[in-house]
Structures are given as C-alpha cells and as structure tokens.
Design a protein around this motif. Structure first.
Motif, mmCIF file in Angstrom:
data_model
loop_
_atom_site.group_PDB
_atom_site.id
_atom_site.type_symbol
_atom_site.label_atom_id
_atom_site.label_comp_id
_atom_site.label_asym_id
_atom_site.label_seq_id
_atom_site.Cartn_x
_atom_site.Cartn_y
_atom_site.Cartn_z
ATOM 1 N N ASP A 1 7.916 4.975 -15.525
ATOM 2 C CA ASP A 1 9.055 5.902 -15.484
ATOM 3 C C ASP A 1 9.002 6.788 -14.249
ATOM 4 O O ASP A 1 10.043 7.057 -13.620
ATOM 5 N N ARG A 2 7.806 7.240 -13.884
ATOM 6 C CA ARG A 2 7.667 8.112 -12.717
ATOM 7 C C ARG A 2 8.038 7.380 -11.429
ATOM 8 O O ARG A 2 8.692 7.940 -10.543
ATOM 9 N N VAL A 3 7.639 6.110 -11.326
ATOM 10 C CA VAL A 3 7.969 5.312 -10.130
ATOM 11 C C VAL A 3 9.472 5.072 -10.059
ATOM 12 O O VAL A 3 10.093 5.234 -8.995
ATOM 13 N N PRO B 1 13.915 12.592 1.047
ATOM 14 C CA PRO B 1 14.090 11.887 2.327
ATOM 15 C C PRO B 1 13.381 10.546 2.375
ATOM 16 O O PRO B 1 13.695 9.703 3.217
ATOM 17 N N GLN B 2 12.399 10.334 1.513
ATOM 18 C CA GLN B 2 11.711 9.055 1.451
ATOM 19 C C GLN B 2 11.205 8.832 0.025
ATOM 20 O O GLN B 2 11.190 9.744 -0.791
ATOM 21 N N TYR B 3 10.856 7.611 -0.237
ATOM 22 C CA TYR B 3 10.346 7.242 -1.558
ATOM 23 C C TYR B 3 8.827 7.222 -1.501
ATOM 24 O O TYR B 3 8.235 6.548 -0.660
ATOM 25 N N ARG B 4 8.196 7.982 -2.404
ATOM 26 C CA ARG B 4 6.733 8.023 -2.496
ATOM 27 C C ARG B 4 6.341 7.935 -3.965
ATOM 28 O O ARG B 4 6.966 8.565 -4.817
ATOM 29 N N ALA B 5 5.299 7.177 -4.229
ATOM 30 C CA ALA B 5 4.823 7.067 -5.611
ATOM 31 C C ALA B 5 3.393 6.551 -5.642
ATOM 32 O O ALA B 5 2.987 5.784 -4.760
ATOM 33 N N GLU B 6 2.656 6.982 -6.638
ATOM 34 C CA GLU B 6 1.314 6.467 -6.894
ATOM 35 C C GLU B 6 1.309 5.899 -8.304
ATOM 36 O O GLU B 6 1.881 6.496 -9.225
ATOM 37 N N PHE B 7 0.652 4.772 -8.498
ATOM 38 C CA PHE B 7 0.747 4.081 -9.781
ATOM 39 C C PHE B 7 -0.428 3.120 -9.942
ATOM 40 O O PHE B 7 -1.143 2.815 -8.984
ATOM 41 N N ALA C 1 -7.463 -9.901 -13.947
ATOM 42 C CA ALA C 1 -8.597 -9.747 -14.860
ATOM 43 C C ALA C 1 -8.358 -8.673 -15.913
ATOM 44 O O ALA C 1 -9.192 -8.458 -16.784
ATOM 45 N N GLY C 2 -7.213 -7.971 -15.824
ATOM 46 C CA GLY C 2 -6.876 -6.959 -16.820
ATOM 47 C C GLY C 2 -7.283 -5.546 -16.454
ATOM 48 O O GLY C 2 -7.114 -4.629 -17.261
ATOM 49 N N GLU C 3 -7.803 -5.324 -15.265
ATOM 50 C CA GLU C 3 -8.201 -3.989 -14.829
ATOM 51 C C GLU C 3 -7.010 -3.251 -14.224
ATOM 52 O O GLU C 3 -6.089 -3.881 -13.682
ATOM 53 N N TRP C 4 -7.034 -1.938 -14.321
ATOM 54 C CA TRP C 4 -5.972 -1.120 -13.725
ATOM 55 C C TRP C 4 -6.423 -0.634 -12.354
ATOM 56 O O TRP C 4 -7.428 0.038 -12.226
ATOM 57 N N ILE C 5 -5.641 -1.006 -11.333
ATOM 58 C CA ILE C 5 -5.966 -0.677 -9.945
ATOM 59 C C ILE C 5 -4.893 0.273 -9.407
ATOM 60 O O ILE C 5 -3.698 0.037 -9.592
ATOM 61 N N TRP C 6 -5.344 1.316 -8.739
ATOM 62 C CA TRP C 6 -4.409 2.311 -8.183
ATOM 63 C C TRP C 6 -3.844 1.862 -6.838
ATOM 64 O O TRP C 6 -4.579 1.430 -5.950
ATOM 65 N N PHE C 7 -2.522 1.979 -6.690
ATOM 66 C CA PHE C 7 -1.832 1.724 -5.424
ATOM 67 C C PHE C 7 -0.862 2.861 -5.165
ATOM 68 O O PHE C 7 -0.570 3.677 -6.052
ATOM 69 N N ALA C 8 -0.358 2.879 -3.921
ATOM 70 C CA ALA C 8 0.666 3.860 -3.552
ATOM 71 C C ALA C 8 1.769 3.157 -2.781
ATOM 72 O O ALA C 8 1.523 2.164 -2.078
ATOM 73 N N ASN C 9 2.986 3.665 -2.923
ATOM 74 C CA ASN C 9 4.150 3.160 -2.186
ATOM 75 C C ASN C 9 4.692 4.244 -1.274
ATOM 76 O O ASN C 9 4.713 5.428 -1.638
ATOM 77 N N TYR C 10 5.132 3.794 -0.108
ATOM 78 C CA TYR C 10 5.870 4.682 0.787
ATOM 79 C C TYR C 10 7.037 3.862 1.327
ATOM 80 O O TYR C 10 6.829 2.768 1.876
ATOM 81 N N GLY C 11 8.250 4.354 1.156
ATOM 82 C CA GLY C 11 9.398 3.572 1.608
ATOM 83 C C GLY C 11 10.589 4.441 1.953
ATOM 84 O O GLY C 11 10.609 5.653 1.682
ATOM 85 N N ILE D 1 -5.199 2.606 -3.149
ATOM 86 C CA ILE D 1 -5.786 3.959 -3.140
ATOM 87 C C ILE D 1 -6.799 4.100 -4.273
ATOM 88 O O ILE D 1 -7.119 5.223 -4.694
ATOM 89 N N HIS D 2 -7.313 2.974 -4.757
ATOM 90 C CA HIS D 2 -8.175 3.015 -5.940
ATOM 91 C C HIS D 2 -9.452 3.827 -5.692
ATOM 92 O O HIS D 2 -9.852 4.650 -6.536
ATOM 93 N N ASP D 3 -10.090 3.618 -4.546
ATOM 94 C CA ASP D 3 -11.318 4.370 -4.248
ATOM 95 C C ASP D 3 -11.049 5.860 -4.203
ATOM 96 O O ASP D 3 -11.838 6.675 -4.712
ATOM 97 N N ARG D 4 -9.917 6.220 -3.567
ATOM 98 C CA ARG D 4 -9.581 7.640 -3.470
ATOM 99 C C ARG D 4 -9.337 8.253 -4.838
ATOM 100 O O ARG D 4 -9.798 9.348 -5.139
ATOM 101 N N LYS D 5 -8.601 7.524 -5.688
ATOM 102 C CA LYS D 5 -8.310 8.038 -7.024
ATOM 103 C C LYS D 5 -9.583 8.166 -7.855
ATOM 104 O O LYS D 5 -9.726 9.111 -8.635
ATOM 105 N N GLN D 6 -10.498 7.205 -7.696
ATOM 106 C CA GLN D 6 -11.758 7.303 -8.413
ATOM 107 C C GLN D 6 -12.529 8.543 -7.989
ATOM 108 O O GLN D 6 -13.113 9.244 -8.829
#
Length: 352
Positions: free
Chosen positions: A68-70, A83-89, A95-105, A126-131
């Motif tokens: 919903d946030r994205v 002015p731009q689209y930004r989101a982290e999700f 394998a069923g793991e949740w991996i963090w990414f970010a969008n900029y558009g 951005i998974h390492d950063r989020k961890q």
C-alpha cells in the motif's frame, strides 16, 4: 545516429551496473512494463527463463505490509504531489526470504503530447543498509531500556541511601541533609524550627528478654506512631539510630512542639505491641526531648539536635515516659522549660 544511441545506451547500462542500479520503465497508460528490472529478479534467485515466463508481475512479490505504501508513493507522483517517486520495500525471493529494495523514479514526459505516460526509474538493493538500521534500532531500543532500568536502579539506590531499611523512615544521613536545609530556611524566612528526639524507654530489657525480633517490632510500632504525626511535605521523621527517632517540625514554636510531643507520648503509652507470633503483647513508652530555634540563634542543625538530645536525658532523669523542652537562648525571645509525663515529678515551669 543509431550507432550513437546504442553507444549511449551501453554507456548508461554500464554506469547503472557499476552503481548497482536496475533500470525499469512502465507505461502508465497501458499499464505494461516496457523495461523489466531483470537484475532485481536475478538477485531474488529467479532464472532468466522464469523472469520471462513465470514472473510477470513484480507487485506479486511485495511484502503485504509494504504494498500500500509503494502504490501510494506512485499515485502521489502521478498526481504531481511529489517531484519524484521514492519507496523502500521488501520483495520475496525465490527461496522465500524477504529482501529490502528501494525505487527511485520520475515521469519523464509531463510536457509532451501524451503527458505522464512514461515512468522511468531504478531499483537497487538496500538490504544490508536496512539490516544495519535494524541493528542500530535494536541497539538503541536496548539502550533506552537499559537507561530506564538504570534510572530505576538509581532511584531505588537513592531511596535506600536515604531511608532506614527496617522502618522506612528517613535515615540519619538524609536527616542531617534535610535538617541543615530547614535551618537555612529558618534564617531566611524568620520562622521557628522545632525538633523532637524520641527514645524508647528501657528498650534493652525488651531485646534481652524477648529477642531482637521483638525489639524490631517495637521499633516499627513507635516509628509508625511518629510517622502518623507528620505533616506531609512539611515535617521530617527519621530513625536517628537504634531505638531513637528525630522529628523536625518547621514553622513550629516551642509551645506547639510540646503539644505535639505530649500527644505522641500519650499515644505511644496507649499502644500494645505484639512481639511474637503467639500474640504476646508488650506496652511501650517513650521519652522526648524538644528544642526550638529562631532566626539569629546561631544554631546549626547538629547543635539543635544536641540540645534536644540533652533535653531527652533530662526527661529520662525525671522517670521516663516524659517530655522535656530545652532552654534555647534567643535574646529577647522567651525560652521554655517544661516537664510533663507519668513520673511523680510532673512539675514544670514556663520561664519568660
């Protein structure tokens, strides 16, 4: 011209690859993905064949708590709110793991003949950063909890440092500090300050005959009687040591302090203290010495306590279960001598 365009595209792809960015493009009119974020799918563990045939909708891989946030971030940019689209999700890997990414558009053709058609952007891991952020958040949470616990422990230690463990009254150390402050207030505001030293009569015989547990119960009973006389936020009641207590009465003259002392003496004398679990009760009496100071007397708190202590011994000499008020020289201010109690010599004089 075509060669130059191909060269620029290769350069762009090289820059994006070096930066760890995955280019994508959506047609907002048709809803089609015109350039898929292939590198992202590969990072998630899907093969190129699976990307082409089985993984068509990246929104199906979004964490339910992020979708919903994205979508709201996309809608806000399409509507011109941002002015731009930004989101982290988070995306679900094969394998069923949740991996963090970010969008900029950004919508690239708002001013064209078909405005708002092409939404182009990049996706990056951005998974390492989020961890690390999660680790820092956990550490900060632990620090907050530890600081809270430390404050509670410090408060408990302060309470223990200022209070007698047996009776819960202020201890001698706290008494001397608070009493010194009351002396300063007396000098500043010219209010009388009275002090009572209360001592349990023949206490040693109780300990010798009935044991220390019985003695402790008697101390607690007298402490409770002393505390019951306290004006909340005004008076100070402390265990001075052993079977001796001190009650500080700010803004109280000698005559009023004598009334309080006599009332306390009577109350204690009427008390029956259970000294064992079998229900054996003992009577108890106290002797009380009273001293009063006013502005200009030149007395410090320790000297005031000593005067009241001497008055206590005068009460003991007169047969115990008595109240005696010391003579506090105060220049033109009257000094009071008074002896009241249950002994044979109950005479007293008011000296002016």
């Amino acid at each position: 011209m075509g060669d130059e365009a191909d060269l620029n595209r290769e350069r762009l792809e090289l820059v994006l690859e070096a930066a760890g960015l995955d280019l994508w493009e959506n047609d907002l009119v048709s809803g089609q993905v015109t350039h898929k974020a292939t590198k992202t799918f590969l990072e998630l563990g899907f093969t190129e064949d699976e990307i082409v045939s089985g993984v068509q909708d990246i929104f199906g891989l979004f964490h339910p708590g992020d979708l919903d946030r994205v979508q709201q971030a996309v809608a806000d940019h399409v509507a011109g709110i941002t002015p731009q689209y930004r989101a982290e999700f988070r995306l679900r890997s094969k394998a069923g793991e949740w991996i963090w990414f970010a969008n900029y558009g950004r919508i690239m053709d708002r001013s064209s003949a078909t405005p708002g058609k092409r939404l182009i952007g990049v996706t990056f891991n951005i998974h390492d950063r989020k961890q690390k952020e999660d680790e820092i958040a956990q550490i900060n949470h632990q620090l907050v909890e530890q600081n809270k616990l430390l404050q509670e422990l410090n408060a408990a230690l302060e309470l223990l440092a200022a209070h007698d463990a047996l009776t819960g009254l202020a201890n001698r150390r706290a008494l001397m500090q608070m009493g010194a402050n009351e002396c300063k207030r007396t000098e500043r505001f010219d209010h009388p300050l009275s002090l009572m030293v209360v001592d349990i009569d023949l206490f040693k015989t109780v300990n010798d005959a009935w044991g220390h547990l019985a003695g402790d119960r008697m101390i607690c009973a007298v402490a409770q009687a002393c505390a019951a006389r306290k004006r909340s936020g005004v008076d100070i009641v402390a265990r001075f040591g052993g079977e001796e207590f001190v009650i500080v009465l700010p803004e109280t003259d000698g005559v009023s302090a004598l009334r309080v002392a006599e009332s306390l003496r009577n109350e204690v004398a009427a008390t029956s203290v259970p000294v064992n679990d079998e229900g054996t009760c003992l009577s108890v009496t106290v002797s009380i010495g009273v001293a009063t100071m006013r502005k200009g007397s030149g007395l410090g708190f320790e000297e005031l306590v000593n005067r009241a202590d001497k008055a206590l011994y005068r009460a003991k000499e007169r047969g115990r279960n008595a109240v005696y008020c010391a003579d506090v020289p105060q220049g033109s201010v009257s000094a009071v001598h008074m002896l009241v109690g249950s002994g044979e010599d109950r005479s007293g004089a008011l000296l002016t």
